[in-house]
Design a protein around this motif. Structure first.
Motif, mmCIF file in Angstrom:
data_model
loop_
_atom_site.group_PDB
_atom_site.id
_atom_site.type_symbol
_atom_site.label_atom_id
_atom_site.label_comp_id
_atom_site.label_asym_id
_atom_site.label_seq_id
_atom_site.Cartn_x
_atom_site.Cartn_y
_atom_site.Cartn_z
ATOM 1 N N LYS A 157 0.853 -1.174 0.000
ATOM 2 C CA LYS A 157 0.000 0.000 0.000
ATOM 3 C C LYS A 157 0.892 1.228 0.000
ATOM 4 O O LYS A 157 2.087 1.139 0.291
ATOM 5 N N PRO A 158 0.338 2.411 -0.322
ATOM 6 C CA PRO A 158 1.178 3.617 -0.340
ATOM 7 C C PRO A 158 1.941 3.852 0.952
ATOM 8 O O PRO A 158 3.088 4.316 0.921
ATOM 9 N N ASN A 159 1.323 3.538 2.110
ATOM 10 C CA ASN A 159 1.971 3.790 3.395
ATOM 11 C C ASN A 159 2.314 2.513 4.139
ATOM 12 O O ASN A 159 2.561 2.545 5.348
ATOM 13 N N LEU A 160 2.319 1.374 3.442
ATOM 14 C CA LEU A 160 2.548 0.090 4.107
ATOM 15 C C LEU A 160 3.419 -0.812 3.248
ATOM 16 O O LEU A 160 3.141 -0.998 2.055
ATOM 17 N N ALA A 161 4.460 -1.342 3.851
ATOM 18 C CA ALA A 161 5.349 -2.297 3.186
ATOM 19 C C ALA A 161 5.587 -3.479 4.112
ATOM 20 O O ALA A 161 5.441 -3.369 5.333
ATOM 21 N N VAL A 162 5.963 -4.605 3.542
ATOM 22 C CA VAL A 162 6.271 -5.817 4.311
ATOM 23 C C VAL A 162 7.724 -6.165 4.074
ATOM 24 O O VAL A 162 8.179 -6.242 2.925
ATOM 25 N N GLN A 163 8.468 -6.362 5.151
ATOM 26 C CA GLN A 163 9.863 -6.774 5.018
ATOM 27 C C GLN A 163 9.925 -8.276 4.773
ATOM 28 O O GLN A 163 9.338 -9.064 5.521
ATOM 29 N N LEU A 164 10.603 -8.671 3.701
ATOM 30 C CA LEU A 164 10.688 -10.086 3.354
ATOM 31 C C LEU A 164 11.671 -10.797 4.276
ATOM 32 O O LEU A 164 12.782 -10.318 4.508
ATOM 33 N N THR A 165 11.269 -11.925 4.780
ATOM 34 C CA THR A 165 12.155 -12.774 5.579
ATOM 35 C C THR A 165 12.194 -14.179 4.989
ATOM 36 O O THR A 165 13.244 -14.689 4.659
ATOM 37 N N ASP A 166 11.044 -14.802 4.861
ATOM 38 C CA ASP A 166 10.959 -16.111 4.214
ATOM 39 C C ASP A 166 9.574 -16.272 3.627
ATOM 40 O O ASP A 166 8.666 -15.481 3.889
ATOM 41 N N ALA A 167 9.407 -17.301 2.812
ATOM 42 C CA ALA A 167 8.153 -17.486 2.076
ATOM 43 C C ALA A 167 6.986 -17.742 3.008
ATOM 44 O O ALA A 167 5.873 -17.259 2.769
ATOM 45 N N GLY A 168 7.202 -18.514 4.083
ATOM 46 C CA GLY A 168 6.111 -18.809 5.006
ATOM 47 C C GLY A 168 5.580 -17.569 5.676
ATOM 48 O O GLY A 168 4.366 -17.370 5.779
ATOM 49 N N ALA A 169 6.480 -16.705 6.153
ATOM 50 C CA ALA A 169 6.056 -15.475 6.808
ATOM 51 C C ALA A 169 5.352 -14.545 5.826
ATOM 52 O O ALA A 169 4.371 -13.882 6.178
ATOM 53 N N PHE A 170 5.839 -14.475 4.582
ATOM 54 C CA PHE A 170 5.205 -13.602 3.603
ATOM 55 C C PHE A 170 3.815 -14.118 3.243
ATOM 56 O O PHE A 170 2.870 -13.330 3.088
#
Length: 497
Positions: A168-181
């Motif tokens: 989203k414009p104000n939201l990002a997800v930090q990648l760690t592993d496929a399960g968490a994503f």
């Protein structure tokens, strides 16, 4: 007498399996499902080449203008890159020079237009450091199921942890592993019902219980703020089963500090609140405030105290939109998701310039916003949030239940035994007649009593004994049918002679 005691024991055994207390609903099944799943996600179930093929098909569905400058890309475990263009042509490269040559061959008409590379999931999560070999000017996207997400530079450790996914414009997800994503996507795409989000105001000497149904504001259609004595929060939060509880406070290690409308600051242990929410199937969001000022009260200018961005967030339709509304264009929130343990998932959100890492998910955030509380404006600034949600597998398990409080696996097993029991009815019914002989009219003073006793007996057979005996009665019935068929086959030649 003996057969009645045996029936009672069988009934108790069945009920002990079927009836599970709320605090332990399906935890064992969820853990087993996660173990079997092995944290593989749908985009990773196929091998790398199949992922690349599917990613290439995604490019074919893109508008012509975009597809002309887009390549599907995958890096093998040996470090060799394979690129696919819109026409399905492929090129394999082993170094930076070959990568540039392959791009020129596959995209001869790209010109000066910006290159987009759509990467397979295994390339990002299993061989993330090799993405540095790609052209610095290229835009990167992660192919995930039927969608793709923009990748930007991030921070952290691990193959994929240095990338962020822009959701989203104000939201990002930090990648760690496929399960968490995969867990993050499942959680963030979940619909959020307005009336199911309960904002709690922790006030000493306030009410000691919470209503399971919210008081709804007619103007906004949202649940009104619920006041609760923090000393009774652990006991009361279970009443919000299936809903989302939002509280505001300052997290200091395992302690949640709050500032009531009046009086001194109070502190309570956060872990018991989390455990109570988990036991009651309640999603819990803790908005982190530098002071822990509680919303819903009045400041010294008699202005209503509100959490910045929360009023807007409560009006959105999904979890992603909710968190997106808490951020701003100048202060985006970055989420780190921990793999669910048992039936719960922890999601930590912090401003972009102080993004959390997996190792510090539950650690205290520093003061990252200028001015934690704008008291004169009646606004409580927040510095991110921590969400303790039911895991995606847990939610799916709850949705599969036809009968509340009974794990879906038990219900499925029971349904299967009922169907199997129908096969063995001729056998199990004979056993049942010996175990519980039919009632005699002479044993009852009225016809009503006789009919009631027979109904109870029939129900006990159909609901308990028939499924319990199915694993033995059905094979016995099948064996009897096979023997009968064999006798008919062998008797047929003798009859013709």
């Amino acid at each position: 007498m003996t057969h009645r005691v045996l029936l009672l024991l069988l009934s108790v055994l069945w009920l002990s399996v079927a009836v599970v207390p709320p605090e332990a609903r399906a935890d064992g099944m969820t853990v087993a499902a996660n173990w079997v799943r092995g944290w593989t996600t749908a985009p990773l179930t196929a091998d790398g080449q199949e992922q690349l093929r599917r990613t290439g098909l995604r490019i074919a569905r893109m508008p012509a203008a975009g597809a002309a400058t887009t390549l599907a890309a995958r890096v093998s475990p040996e470090g060799h890159w394979t690129f696919v263009n819109l026409a399905g042509e492929t090129f394999t490269a082993a170094n930076a020079g070959e990568i540039k040559r392959g791009i020129d061959i596959l995209l001869p008409d790209a010109g000066s237009r910006r290159l987009l590379m759509v990467l397979t999931a295994d390339s990002v999560f299993e061989r993330g450091p090799l993405l540095a070999q790609l052209p610095k000017t290229a835009d990167l996207e992660l192919a995930w199921g039927d969608d793709s997400y923009k990748l930007t530079a991030g921070a952290g450790a691990g193959p994929a942890a240095r990338y962020l996914v822009e959701l989203k414009p104000n939201l990002a997800v930090q990648l760690t592993d496929a399960g968490a994503f995969a867990e993050a996507i499942a959680q963030l795409q979940r619909p959020l019902e307005r009336q199911a989000v309960r904002l709690l105001k922790l006030e000493p000497a306030g009410p000691r219980s919470l209503s399971s149904t919210p008081r709804v504001d007619r103007a906004s259609g949202r649940a009104e703020i619920d006041a609760i004595d923090p000393a009774f929060l652990v006991l009361a939060i279970g009443a919000l089963a299936g809903q989302t509880a939002v509280i505001v406070g300052r997290i200091d290690g395992g302690t949640l500090s709050i500032r009531p409308t009046s009086g001194a600051d109070r502190a309570l242990l956060l872990r018991p609140v989390q455990d109570a929410a988990a036991a009651g199937d309640v999603d819990l969001i803790v908005l982190k405030s530098a002071t822990g000022q509680q919303p819903g009260g009045r400041n010294w200018l008699w202005q209503r105290i509100e959490v910045k961005g929360l009023e807007t967030a409560l009006g959105h339709a999904s979890v992603a939109d909710f968190f997106d509304a808490l951020g701003t264009s100048s202060n985006r929130l970055v989420m780190v998701v921990e793999r669910p343990s048992s039936s719960r998932t922890t999601m930590d959100l912090a401003p972009l310039f102080e993004a959390p890492t997996v190792a510090s998910t539950t650690a205290k955030l520093g003061s990252v916003l200028a001015g934690a509380v704008a008291g004169l404006a009646g606004t409580v600034e927040h510095e991110g949030a921590t969400a303790y949600f039911r895991s995606a597998s847990r939610k799916a398990e709850l949705e599969r239940r036809l009968v509340p409080y009974v794990p879906s696996a038990v219900q499925l097993l029971y349904g299967g035994l009922l169907l199997l029991g129908l096969v063995g009815v001729p056998v199990s019914w004979r056993w049942w007649r010996r175990l519980w002989p039919e009632e005699k009219a002479s044993d009852y003073p009225s016809r009503t009593g006789l009919v009631a006793a027979r109904v109870v007996r029939a129900f006990a057979y159909g609901a308990l004994f028939m499924p319990l005996a199915a694993l033995v009665a059905a094979p016995a019935m099948a064996g009897a049918l096979i023997k009968r068929a064999m006798r008919q086959v062998t008797a047929a030649p003798k009859a013709t002679q």
